[in-house]
Design a protein around this motif. Structure first.
Motif, PDB file in Angstrom:
ATOM      1  N   ASP A  17     -21.482  12.995  11.289  1.00  0.00           N
ATOM      2  CA  ASP A  17     -21.266  14.300  11.923  1.00  0.00           C
ATOM      3  C   ASP A  17     -22.426  14.531  12.884  1.00  0.00           C
ATOM      4  O   ASP A  17     -23.535  14.852  12.452  1.00  0.00           O
ATOM      5  CB  ASP A  17     -21.193  15.396  10.855  1.00  0.00           C
ATOM      6  N   PHE A  18     -22.186  14.322  14.164  1.00  0.00           N
ATOM      7  CA  PHE A  18     -23.253  14.351  15.166  1.00  0.00           C
ATOM      8  C   PHE A  18     -23.960  15.705  15.158  1.00  0.00           C
ATOM      9  O   PHE A  18     -23.300  16.747  15.206  1.00  0.00           O
ATOM     10  CB  PHE A  18     -22.669  14.061  16.546  1.00  0.00           C
ATOM     11  N   PRO A  19     -25.293  15.716  15.107  1.00  0.00           N
ATOM     12  CA  PRO A  19     -26.005  16.993  14.941  1.00  0.00           C
ATOM     13  C   PRO A  19     -25.798  17.992  16.072  1.00  0.00           C
ATOM     14  O   PRO A  19     -25.838  19.203  15.838  1.00  0.00           O
ATOM     15  CB  PRO A  19     -27.482  16.564  14.847  1.00  0.00           C
ATOM     16  N   GLY A  20     -25.549  17.500  17.271  1.00  0.00           N
ATOM     17  CA  GLY A  20     -25.380  18.417  18.394  1.00  0.00           C
ATOM     18  C   GLY A  20     -24.106  19.225  18.358  1.00  0.00           C
ATOM     19  O   GLY A  20     -23.934  20.175  19.124  1.00  0.00           O
TER      20      GLY A  20
ATOM     21  N   GLY B 268     -16.426  22.583  20.610  1.00  0.00           N
ATOM     22  CA  GLY B 268     -16.577  23.794  21.411  1.00  0.00           C
ATOM     23  C   GLY B 268     -16.664  23.441  22.878  1.00  0.00           C
ATOM     24  O   GLY B 268     -17.354  22.483  23.245  1.00  0.00           O
ATOM     25  N   ARG B 269     -15.986  24.191  23.735  1.00  0.00           N
ATOM     26  CA  ARG B 269     -15.897  23.821  25.151  1.00  0.00           C
ATOM     27  C   ARG B 269     -17.259  23.742  25.816  1.00  0.00           C
ATOM     28  O   ARG B 269     -17.588  22.761  26.487  1.00  0.00           O
ATOM     29  CB  ARG B 269     -15.007  24.812  25.893  1.00  0.00           C
ATOM     30  N   GLU B 270     -18.086  24.763  25.633  1.00  0.00           N
ATOM     31  CA  GLU B 270     -19.364  24.808  26.342  1.00  0.00           C
ATOM     32  C   GLU B 270     -20.278  23.658  25.936  1.00  0.00           C
ATOM     33  O   GLU B 270     -20.864  22.976  26.778  1.00  0.00           O
ATOM     34  CB  GLU B 270     -20.055  26.146  26.077  1.00  0.00           C
ATOM     35  N   ARG B 271     -20.375  23.418  24.624  1.00  0.00           N
ATOM     36  CA  ARG B 271     -21.281  22.372  24.151  1.00  0.00           C
ATOM     37  C   ARG B 271     -20.758  20.983  24.508  1.00  0.00           C
ATOM     38  O   ARG B 271     -21.524  20.098  24.890  1.00  0.00           O
ATOM     39  CB  ARG B 271     -21.484  22.504  22.649  1.00  0.00           C
ATOM     40  N   MET B 272     -19.453  20.765  24.377  1.00  0.00           N
ATOM     41  CA  MET B 272     -18.894  19.471  24.732  1.00  0.00           C
ATOM     42  C   MET B 272     -19.035  19.194  26.228  1.00  0.00           C
ATOM     43  O   MET B 272     -19.294  18.068  26.652  1.00  0.00           O
ATOM     44  CB  MET B 272     -17.419  19.410  24.325  1.00  0.00           C
ATOM     45  N   ALA B 273     -18.871  20.224  27.046  1.00  0.00           N
ATOM     46  CA  ALA B 273     -19.050  20.054  28.491  1.00  0.00           C
ATOM     47  C   ALA B 273     -20.501  19.702  28.819  1.00  0.00           C
ATOM     48  O   ALA B 273     -20.779  18.867  29.686  1.00  0.00           O
ATOM     49  CB  ALA B 273     -18.624  21.323  29.226  1.00  0.00           C
ATOM     50  N   LEU B 274     -21.422  20.355  28.118  1.00  0.00           N
ATOM     51  CA  LEU B 274     -22.845  20.071  28.308  1.00  0.00           C
ATOM     52  C   LEU B 274     -23.139  18.605  27.993  1.00  0.00           C
ATOM     53  O   LEU B 274     -23.819  17.911  28.771  1.00  0.00           O
ATOM     54  CB  LEU B 274     -23.670  20.984  27.389  1.00  0.00           C
ATOM     55  N   MET B 275     -22.601  18.118  26.896  1.00  0.00           N
ATOM     56  CA  MET B 275     -22.847  16.734  26.505  1.00  0.00           C
ATOM     57  C   MET B 275     -22.086  15.762  27.408  1.00  0.00           C
ATOM     58  O   MET B 275     -22.590  14.678  27.724  1.00  0.00           O
ATOM     59  CB  MET B 275     -22.494  16.534  25.033  1.00  0.00           C
ATOM     60  N   ARG B 276     -20.890  16.140  27.818  1.00  0.00           N
ATOM     61  CA  ARG B 276     -20.138  15.288  28.758  1.00  0.00           C
ATOM     62  C   ARG B 276     -20.941  15.055  30.027  1.00  0.00           C
ATOM     63  O   ARG B 276     -21.015  13.918  30.539  1.00  0.00           O
ATOM     64  CB  ARG B 276     -18.810  15.960  29.095  1.00  0.00           C
ATOM     65  N   ASP B 277     -21.560  16.097  30.538  1.00  0.00           N
ATOM     66  CA  ASP B 277     -22.324  15.973  31.776  1.00  0.00           C
ATOM     67  C   ASP B 277     -23.610  15.168  31.584  1.00  0.00           C
ATOM     68  O   ASP B 277     -24.243  14.777  32.562  1.00  0.00           O
ATOM     69  CB  ASP B 277     -22.658  17.367  32.319  1.00  0.00           C
TER      70      ASP B 277
ATOM     71  N   ARG C 165      -6.552  18.992  22.201  1.00  0.00           N
ATOM     72  CA  ARG C 165      -6.202  19.561  23.517  1.00  0.00           C
ATOM     73  C   ARG C 165      -7.454  19.931  24.306  1.00  0.00           C
ATOM     74  O   ARG C 165      -7.513  19.740  25.535  1.00  0.00           O
ATOM     75  CB  ARG C 165      -5.310  20.796  23.330  1.00  0.00           C
ATOM     76  N   GLU C 166      -8.479  20.443  23.627  1.00  0.00           N
ATOM     77  CA  GLU C 166      -9.719  20.827  24.304  1.00  0.00           C
ATOM     78  C   GLU C 166     -10.433  19.606  24.867  1.00  0.00           C
ATOM     79  O   GLU C 166     -10.923  19.630  26.009  1.00  0.00           O
ATOM     80  CB  GLU C 166     -10.633  21.576  23.337  1.00  0.00           C
ATOM     81  N   LEU C 167     -10.482  18.549  24.116  1.00  0.00           N
ATOM     82  CA  LEU C 167     -11.124  17.328  24.602  1.00  0.00           C
ATOM     83  C   LEU C 167     -10.376  16.760  25.806  1.00  0.00           C
ATOM     84  O   LEU C 167     -10.985  16.255  26.752  1.00  0.00           O
ATOM     85  CB  LEU C 167     -11.200  16.285  23.486  1.00  0.00           C
ATOM     86  N   GLU C 168      -9.057  16.855  25.779  1.00  0.00           N
ATOM     87  CA  GLU C 168      -8.259  16.392  26.915  1.00  0.00           C
ATOM     88  C   GLU C 168      -8.573  17.217  28.156  1.00  0.00           C
ATOM     89  O   GLU C 168      -8.731  16.674  29.260  1.00  0.00           O
ATOM     90  CB  GLU C 168      -6.780  16.471  26.580  1.00  0.00           C
ATOM     91  N   ARG C 169      -8.676  18.541  27.995  1.00  0.00           N
ATOM     92  CA  ARG C 169      -9.005  19.400  29.149  1.00  0.00           C
ATOM     93  C   ARG C 169     -10.376  19.063  29.724  1.00  0.00           C
ATOM     94  O   ARG C 169     -10.605  19.169  30.931  1.00  0.00           O
ATOM     95  CB  ARG C 169      -8.955  20.873  28.735  1.00  0.00           C
TER      96      ARG C 169
END
Length: 364
Positions: free
Chosen positions: A237-240, A277-286, A321-325
């Motif tokens: 379970d990734f800490p971030g 979560g959208r905000e945190r996943m977007a942060l890590m994606r970038d 669905r969120e990960l796909e978006r």
């Protein structure tokens, strides 16, 4: 010459358990020799005979491999290898009596986290002192099996040196990849998983997290010294992604950008669906995140309850669905059947898979 110790295990990817043992041994002046089990008995025998290690440690992660490891040990014993044999990993730690009974060639079992226990065993054998009182060991004695008190978990993972690794091979589209961990343990208690049991047996916290500075430093070394461009986080379970992981994730991503790694490395994590979560996943994606592995497990709420997931199927579907978006690749774990499966629950699972895989975004 420094005393040698051999570590044998499957090395499909980096065996980080062996790697951490080896790094601690090196720091203390010993000479670890890491051998892939798939080399076969003759080549392993030749290597051990020539290096004369004090201890041979076998990384027996899964019960399935017990018989083949036993055959390997028998071959070594029959060909004159008399040094101490020990085993470690999830299965020996949790079922040490079964392993000692099934593998008479073994002298001991290193239970749970092995860095300090294995080091103390090697040191005792090097000094020819008694090893039978070492915390964390189990062995035969007194007409039965002796179970020594468990060694407390190391609370500060940053005290361990970066794990030793073998040669890195191109794995994905010609890219070199490596595995890495940001922490150990898991706070959840899914009924099918051994992780909670493994980390809750010894004294210490259920989950420990490395400082983001240390994780990024290891990522930089893997990239700059070994040429790795894909890093696979092995954390259950990734800490971030945890509910209290916002500050950790922000600092981690900030450091990746500051080191110029965000555009050079791709990395994969595992987490729960309710941690998407959208905000945190977007942060890590970038900052380089490209793949998220979700423990979906079941497409119906009865199955999820049986597995003690504390989730429902709608949360699982929403996470995908969120990960796909967000444009992130999603992989997932799934069990079509469970001990209480009925025709209805199997149909529900198939309908759920059709729902999340029907558009081609995810694959079964």
């Amino acid at each position: 010459m420094a005393h040698a110790t051999a570590l044998i295990g499957y090395l499909d990817q980096d065996n980080l358990g062996i790697g951490y043992l080896a790094s601690v041994l090196l720091r203390e002046g010993f000479r670890p020799i890491i051998l892939d089990y798939r080399l076969g008995p003759e080549r392993i025998l030749e290597n051990i005979a020539s290096n004369q290690p004090l201890v041979v440690g076998f990384s027996l992660i899964f019960q399935y491999y017990t018989s083949s490891f036993r055959e390997m040990m028998r071959h070594l014993r029959e060909n004159g290898i008399e040094c101490h044999f020990t085993a470690g990993g999830h299965y020996p730690s949790l079922r040490f009596r079964d392993v000692l009974d099934a593998v008479p060639e073994l002298d001991s079992v290193v239970r749970f986290e092995g860095e300090y226990t294995y080091l103390e065993l090697v040191r005792a054998l090097a000094q020819r002192t008694d090893w039978t009182g070492i915390q964390g060991l189990a062995y035969r004695g007194g007409g039965g099996v002796v179970e020594n008190p468990l060694r407390p978990l190391e609370p500060d993972l940053d005290k361990f040196p970066i794990p030793v690794r073998g040669p890195v091979r191109p794995e994905s589209l010609g890219r070199k990849e490596a595995t890495i961990v940001a922490g150990r343990g898991c706070l959840y208690n899914c009924s099918f998983c051994s992780i909670r049991q493994f980390y809750s047996a010894p004294p210490g916290p259920l989950k420990r997290i490395r400082r983001p500075e240390m994780v990024v430093e290891e990522m930089a070394l893997l990239h700059e010294e070994l040429g790795c461009t894909i890093l696979l986080f092995q954390d259950d379970d990734f800490p971030g992604t945890a509910r209290d992981g916002q500050a950790w994730a922000e600092r981690f991503c900030e450091l990746l950008h500051a080191r110029g790694l965000a555009g050079k490395l791709l990395w994969k994590i595992s987490c729960r669906a309710d941690e998407v979560g959208r905000e945190r996943m977007a942060l890590m994606r970038d900052a380089g995140l490209f793949l998220v592995y979700l423990g979906i497990e079941s497409g119906n709420d009865a199955g999820l309850k049986l597995m003690n997931k504390h989730l429902n199927s709608e949360v699982n579907a929403a996470a995908i669905r969120e990960l796909e978006r967000l444009g992130l690749v999603c992989e997932f774990g799934f069990m079509l059947f469970d001990p209480l499966s009925t025709c209805r629950t199997v149909r529900d699972n198939l309908d759920f898979l059709d729902r999340i895989c029907g558009d081609g975004y995810t694959q079964i």
